[in-house]
Design a protein around this motif. Structure first.
Motif, short mmCIF file in Angstrom:
data_model
loop_
_atom_site.label_atom_id
_atom_site.label_comp_id
_atom_site.label_asym_id
_atom_site.label_seq_id
_atom_site.Cartn_x
_atom_site.Cartn_y
_atom_site.Cartn_z
N UNK A 175 0.78 -1.27 -0.08
CA UNK A 175 -0.12 -0.14 0.03
C UNK A 175 1.03 1.12 0.12
N UNK A 176 0.42 2.23 -0.59
CA UNK A 176 1.01 3.80 -0.58
C UNK A 176 0.83 4.47 0.57
N UNK A 177 -0.12 3.85 1.42
CA UNK A 177 -0.77 4.61 2.80
C UNK A 177 -0.12 4.19 4.01
N UNK A 178 0.30 4.96 4.73
CA UNK A 178 0.43 4.60 6.11
C UNK A 178 -0.34 5.54 7.26
N UNK A 179 -0.14 4.86 8.45
CA UNK A 179 -0.97 5.73 9.34
C UNK A 179 -0.06 5.56 10.68
N UNK A 180 0.08 6.60 11.43
CA UNK A 180 0.65 6.66 12.50
C UNK A 180 -0.02 7.20 14.00
N UNK A 227 -12.55 6.38 13.66
CA UNK A 227 -11.34 6.35 12.58
C UNK A 227 -11.49 5.73 11.31
N UNK A 228 -12.34 4.67 11.38
CA UNK A 228 -12.71 4.05 10.09
C UNK A 228 -13.31 4.82 9.18
N UNK A 229 -14.52 5.69 9.75
CA UNK A 229 -15.07 6.50 8.71
C UNK A 229 -14.16 7.45 8.21
N UNK A 230 -13.32 8.36 9.20
CA UNK A 230 -12.44 9.34 8.83
C UNK A 230 -11.31 8.89 7.43
N UNK A 231 -10.82 7.63 7.75
CA UNK A 231 -9.94 7.18 6.76
C UNK A 231 -10.54 6.67 5.45
N UNK A 232 -11.61 6.01 5.76
CA UNK A 232 -12.34 5.74 4.51
C UNK A 232 -12.70 6.90 3.72
N UNK A 233 -13.15 7.88 4.29
CA UNK A 233 -14.01 8.96 3.54
C UNK A 233 -12.61 9.78 2.74
N UNK A 234 -11.36 10.02 3.65
CA UNK A 234 -10.41 10.39 2.94
C UNK A 234 -9.84 9.85 1.86
N UNK A 235 -9.76 8.47 1.94
CA UNK A 235 -9.24 7.77 0.94
C UNK A 235 -10.10 7.95 -0.33
N UNK A 236 -11.26 7.79 -0.19
CA UNK A 236 -12.36 7.97 -1.33
C UNK A 236 -12.22 9.20 -2.03
N UNK A 237 -12.12 9.98 -1.14
CA UNK A 237 -11.60 11.70 -1.81
C UNK A 237 -10.41 11.94 -2.46
N UNK A 238 -9.63 10.70 -2.34
CA UNK A 238 -8.29 11.07 -2.53
C UNK A 238 -8.33 11.75 -4.22
N UNK A 239 -7.21 12.43 -4.20
CA UNK A 239 -6.89 13.10 -5.44
C UNK A 239 -7.43 14.41 -5.18
N UNK A 284 -7.60 17.49 -2.76
CA UNK A 284 -6.54 18.21 -1.92
C UNK A 284 -7.14 18.27 -0.18
N UNK A 285 -7.26 17.05 -0.07
CA UNK A 285 -7.82 16.76 1.54
C UNK A 285 -6.63 16.73 2.49
N UNK A 286 -6.59 17.48 3.19
CA UNK A 286 -5.18 17.64 4.12
C UNK A 286 -5.70 17.35 5.49
N UNK A 287 -6.34 18.28 6.07
CA UNK A 287 -6.87 18.10 7.45
C UNK A 287 -8.41 18.54 7.63
N UNK A 288 -9.11 17.71 8.12
CA UNK A 288 -10.31 17.92 8.66
C UNK A 288 -10.28 17.89 10.05
N UNK A 289 -10.92 18.71 10.53
CA UNK A 289 -11.16 18.93 11.97
C UNK A 289 -12.33 18.23 12.49
#
Lengths: 351, 613
Positions: free
Chosen positions: B498-503, B592-604, B606-611
């Motif tokens: 995968x190209x994605x990591x999480x810390x 966590x699941x929802x946030x990551x899934x949504x960001x990945x869906x919207x990839x491409x 410029x999603x950076x920081x959602x509070x």
């Protein structure tokens, strides 16, 4: 300021104490304070007291805060570990150090800015806890290192060198120490070595919080007319209640004084403090009378000096906390770690 | 009306109470009874900064699969607090269950049409059975526990046994409590049989795990790690560290012969004094610690700079809560990272370690004293309220008796006597860690003067720029050396490249483990790295560089971990996507699941920081 080493040369005929140390062995590096500073006289008195008490220098830990007074531990007891900590917080550092090793002698050196202003809280609480220490404030009523502002011990109406008048009420550290539960309280004057040296010796031998407020005129910023902490003012208004001799345990004491003029107080380690009474009815073992005397004479503008209060049988912090006889810093994994088997039992209790 | 929820060993029960009503011990008994049935649970105590009368919640997640993070959502609520009724009803999942005190009728408008309402006349039952008002209140709690237990098909005997354990030594309390439990159970069996589709079924999934709070565990770690001096000032949520240390010491650290204490604890007058005494004790060779929270660390700043500069060991347990200022004293956050990392004025860097749960709180709690002695600097053990004050189901504590304490570079009397050269701030070994002596070590050698002002390598006062720079660069090198000693990161490869990591780090772990499992089920694969210490190991930076985009999940507003990564790793901030949770409740797997899934869906995009809240 640069570091100046003292030459190591010792004259062979220098007097040695019972431990084989000369006075020079109790000295530190060369003082960088102003010529004539009262603090240097106090350093000399500390050196003399330690020499006479035959203390091995490494058995002392010298602690201080920030300010002219707090620099002085560099200028005495060069063979002792020293700790120049942060402003007004020496008491907590000393408390911690004392917890770690009950067998060293703790000498806290502070000033009036350090102990009566920024560190008033720590000073009082350290005393309250019964920390076994000698706590000396070198009290000049002024901030020296920042050039002459009033400190919290300056008397109301006292004049600053720059011409201002202090409008705030002073904090009397001796009264504070008494209220907080110090079991040895004295006041002296940096210019009165015969009074100061035995006072320091007695304090170092005391097994509890011993406090000595030493009026120590600042020659650069607070030694002028109108100051109540100048050499002249203190000499003129010094109300010494007693003078003392200090005898280490079991020394033979020869008595040749008129009855009623001398009072011997034995401390728990067997040492004896002999008080030569000056003020007739003064009894330094009566705390309430002491406070009364201090308040009355302060009203008159007098500086009361001498051994002001002594509880000959104090309880120190370690007795109160019931710590083991071995210093805590000597304990290792064997004494401290309960081990794997005990942990199995503990794990079971969490199931 | 949606179908009533049906689940076995997989649901969330929430008790809504007022504090000071005695509900805590009853609720805990309920939770422990489930554990005794071999079913894993995760509990969260959500309480106010108050002693009596304000809302408090106790959430019990029953998870046969063993997820110990907070799930999010509630399936069964026991609504005992009128003040929070509307909120509690609203939070319930459709098809969920509401148990309430039906002594007084409630208007229909107070319920939701899509939930199952279960009324039990608790007050009436308690009042008709007990005369003393305090008994009525306390035993009402046991009545509802009995009722909930019966509704969930729990083993009543396990609860009875726990009452016996809880009141051992106060035997007269056992009978009325057992009786109250029975009253609740009997009411359900008589009137409400088959009303609840949720059930607890005996299992064997708990294994040898223990159920313990992080503050308790950290305090035990301090005992095992050889701490002899504790100086502390009361502050939520850290107070129970000091209290637990006192309790453990009373039992484990009293000399059997003399009955004297092999430890000293002082309750300081403030946090400044507490850290001062820790520094004094450590300087003098004892292992010492303090426990505090963010406001306490703020107060300790000056001393922390002294310890950094003069190189004095110190251990600080920071039980993080919601800041800034008084903030949310009884809510959890991971928001002291930058405060601790760069504590005090001037250039500083401090070592932090991040336990993920009470098991690591014990392990790191003990380890922190070795680190402090080895590195001669403050060590922050970064806990938070979630780990510290909640009971967690974790692996049992482990200790290796062969392990000796690492006291670091100390010069002994014998070495000084044999003529070993000693200069306090000289880097003899090239690792930037210098040798030190303990006061009183030798009559004529080894003494030095400790100060916060600049000095040369001989520990002499110096205002020379070159001495100052030499020292400051050595301290920086020492921070590099620290990487070798602190716990390294835990890296986990996804099943597919995968190209994605999480810390992530700290208490987020529990929710993260579950979130990753859920993402994987959705076909989303992410490599993970759990940071366990600051300074960051080189492998942390390598991990970031090996991925196009790295999520950083943390429980604060300002993405503090991300800031440290950007700063210390000199990494392009654009590589990071922050997932932030900071409303004071523990982060959940669902979030966590929802946030990551949504960001990945919207990839491409410029999603950076959602509070997020």
């Amino acid at each position: 300021m640069t570091y100046l080493a003292k030459p190591k040369f010792r004259h062979p005929s220098l007097e040695k104490n019972e431990r084989g140390f000369t006075r020079r062995d109790y000295e530190g590096s060369i003082s960088t304070l102003c010529a004539g500073c009262g603090h240097d006289s106090i350093s000399a008195a500390i050196i003399q007291a330690c020499f006479e008490l035959n203390i091995e220098p490494h058995r002392i830990a010298k602690m201080s805060g920030i300010g002219c007074s707090s620099k002085t531990p560099d200028y005495f007891l060069g063979q002792s570990h020293g700790f120049n900590s942060v402003h007004g917080r020496m008491p907590s550092v000393l408390t911690g150090a004392n917890l770690a090793n009950k067998n060293l002698i703790y000498l806290g050196v502070s000033g009036d800015g350090d102990s009566a202003s920024i560190g008033l809280g720590q000073f009082v609480h350290c005393v309250r806890r019964g920390v076994n220490m000698t706590y000396i404030t070198e009290n000049n009523g002024v901030y020296g290192l920042t050039k002459g502002q009033f400190s919290a011990t300056a008397d109301r109406g006292s004049k600053s060198k720059a011409g201002g008048t202090n409008t705030d009420s002073p904090i009397d550290l001796v009264s504070m120490a008494l209220l907080a539960g110090a079991t040895f309280v004295g006041r002296s004057f940096s210019g009165d070595k015969p009074q100061l040296v035995p006072l320091i010796k007695a304090a170092l031998s005391h097994n509890g919080p011993a406090f000595i407020d030493v009026i120590s005129p600042c020659v650069a910023f607070n030694n002028h007319a109108g100051s109540t902490k100048s050499f002249d003012f203190v000499r003129d208004h010094n109300d010494a209640v007693n003078r003392l001799d200090f005898f280490e345990g079991r020394a033979e004491i020869v008595t040749d004084y008129e009855p009623g003029t001398v009072q011997d107080v034995e401390q728990h380690d067997g040492s004896i403090i002999r008080l030569h009474k000056i003020a007739d009815s003064y009894d330094p073992t009566n705390k309430v009378a002491t406070m009364n005397y201090l308040a009355t004479h302060h009203e008159k503008g007098e500086v009361v000096t001498g051994l002001l209060y002594l509880d000959p049988n104090p309880k120190d912090m370690h007795q109160l906390l019931r710590t083991v006889d071995v210093p805590l810093n000597r304990l290792g994994v064997k004494e401290l770690c309960p081990g794997a088997k005990a942990l199995d039992t503990i794990n079971d209790e969490y199931r | 009306m949606p179908k009533p929820l049906e689940a076995t060993n997989d649901f969330v029960v929430k008790f809504a109470n007022t504090n000071g009503s005695g509900s805590a011990s009853a609720n805990e008994l309920f939770a422990r009874a489930i554990l005794r049935m071999g079913v894993p649970i995760a509990v969260r105590n959500i309480f106010p900064s108050n002693i009596q009368g304000l809302p408090t919640w106790y959430e019990v997640r029953v998870s046969g699969e063993g997820w110990i993070g907070r799930r999010g959502g509630v399936d069964f609520v026991v609504a005992m607090n009128g003040q929070t009724w509307d909120k509690d009803v609203k939070e319930l999942e459709p098809g969920g269950y509401l148990l309430y005190d039906s002594t007084k009728p409630m208007p229909q408008s107070k319920f939701r049409p899509d939930i199952n309402v279960i009324g039990v006349p608790l007050t009436e039952m308690a009042n008709s059975r007990y005369d003393i008002p305090r008994d009525r209140q306390l035993l009402k709690n046991m009545i509802y526990i009995g009722a909930v237990g019966a509704l969930l098909g729990m083993d009543h005997e396990e609860m009875v046994k726990l009452v016996g354990e809880q009141y051992a030594g106060k035997d007269r309390l056992i009978k009325p409590n057992v009786e109250a439990l029975g009253l609740g159970r009997d009411y359900v069996l008589e009137h409400l049989k088959g009303k609840c589709g949720l059930s607890v079924k005996r299992s064997d999934k708990v294994g040898d795990r223990i159920f313990v709070a992080g503050n308790d565990a950290a305090a035990l770690g301090a005992v095992y790690g050889g701490a002899t001096v504790a100086a502390w000032y009361p502050i939520t949520p850290s107070t129970s560290v000091a209290e637990a240390f006192a309790a453990h010491c009373k039992r484990l650290r009293v000399d059997p012969e003399t009955k004297k204490n092999l430890y000293a604890i002082i309750q300081s007058e403030d946090e400044l004094s507490a850290i001062g005494s820790v520094i004094g004790a450590s300087w003098n060779g004892a292992r010492a610690f303090t426990a505090t929270s963010g406001p306490g660390i703020s107060l300790m700043q000056e001393f922390l700079g002294l310890a950094y500069s003069a190189e004095i060991p110190a251990v600080i347990f920071d039980i993080q809560r919601g800041g800034p200022s008084t903030g949310m004293p009884t809510r959890t956050q991971q928001s002291d990272l930058t405060l601790c990392a760069y504590s005090s004025h001037g250039d500083t860097k401090h070592v932090m370690i991040f336990p993920q749960d009470p098991h690591e709180a014990f392990e790191f709690g003990a380890l922190s004293f070795d680190l402090a002695d080895r590195l001669q600097t403050p060590i922050f053990v970064m806990l938070d309220l979630d780990i510290g004050m909640n009971d967690w189901l974790v692996k049992p504590f482990k200790w290796d008796d062969a392990k000796a304490y690492d006291r670091g570079k100390l010069v002994s009397y014998e070495e000084l006597e044999a003529g070993k050269e000693f200069w306090r701030y000289m880097d003899v070994d090239g690792d930037a860690i210098c040798y030190r002596t303990i006061p009183g070590v030798h009559p004529t050698k080894g003494a030095y003067f400790t100060r916060g002002s600049s000095r040369n390598k001989y520990a002499k006062y110096s205002e020379e720029g070159s001495d100052y720079v030499e020292n400051m660069t050595r301290l920086l090198r020492k921070f590099e050396t620290a990487k070798k000693y602190v716990p390294g990161p835990v890296i986990r490869q996804a099943k597919q490249p995968t190209r994605h990591g999480v810390i992530y780090f700290g208490s987020t772990s529990a929710a993260m483990d579950e979130g990753l499992d859920a993402l994987e089920k959705q076909g989303i694969h992410i490599d993970t790295l759990r940071v366990r210490a600051f300074p960051f190991a080189d492998s942390v930076i390598d991990f970031i560089n090996a991925h196009d985009q790295v999520f950083v999940v943390e429980q604060n507003r300002d993405a503090q971990m991300r800031a440290l990564l950007v700063n210390e790793g000199a990494i392009d901030p654009a590589r990071f996507i922050s997932i932030l949770h900071y409303d004071g409740t523990p982060i959940t797997a669902r979030f966590i699941t929802k946030e990551i899934a949504e960001r990945l869906k919207a990839f491409g995009k410029p999603a950076r920081t959602k509070v997020a809240s």
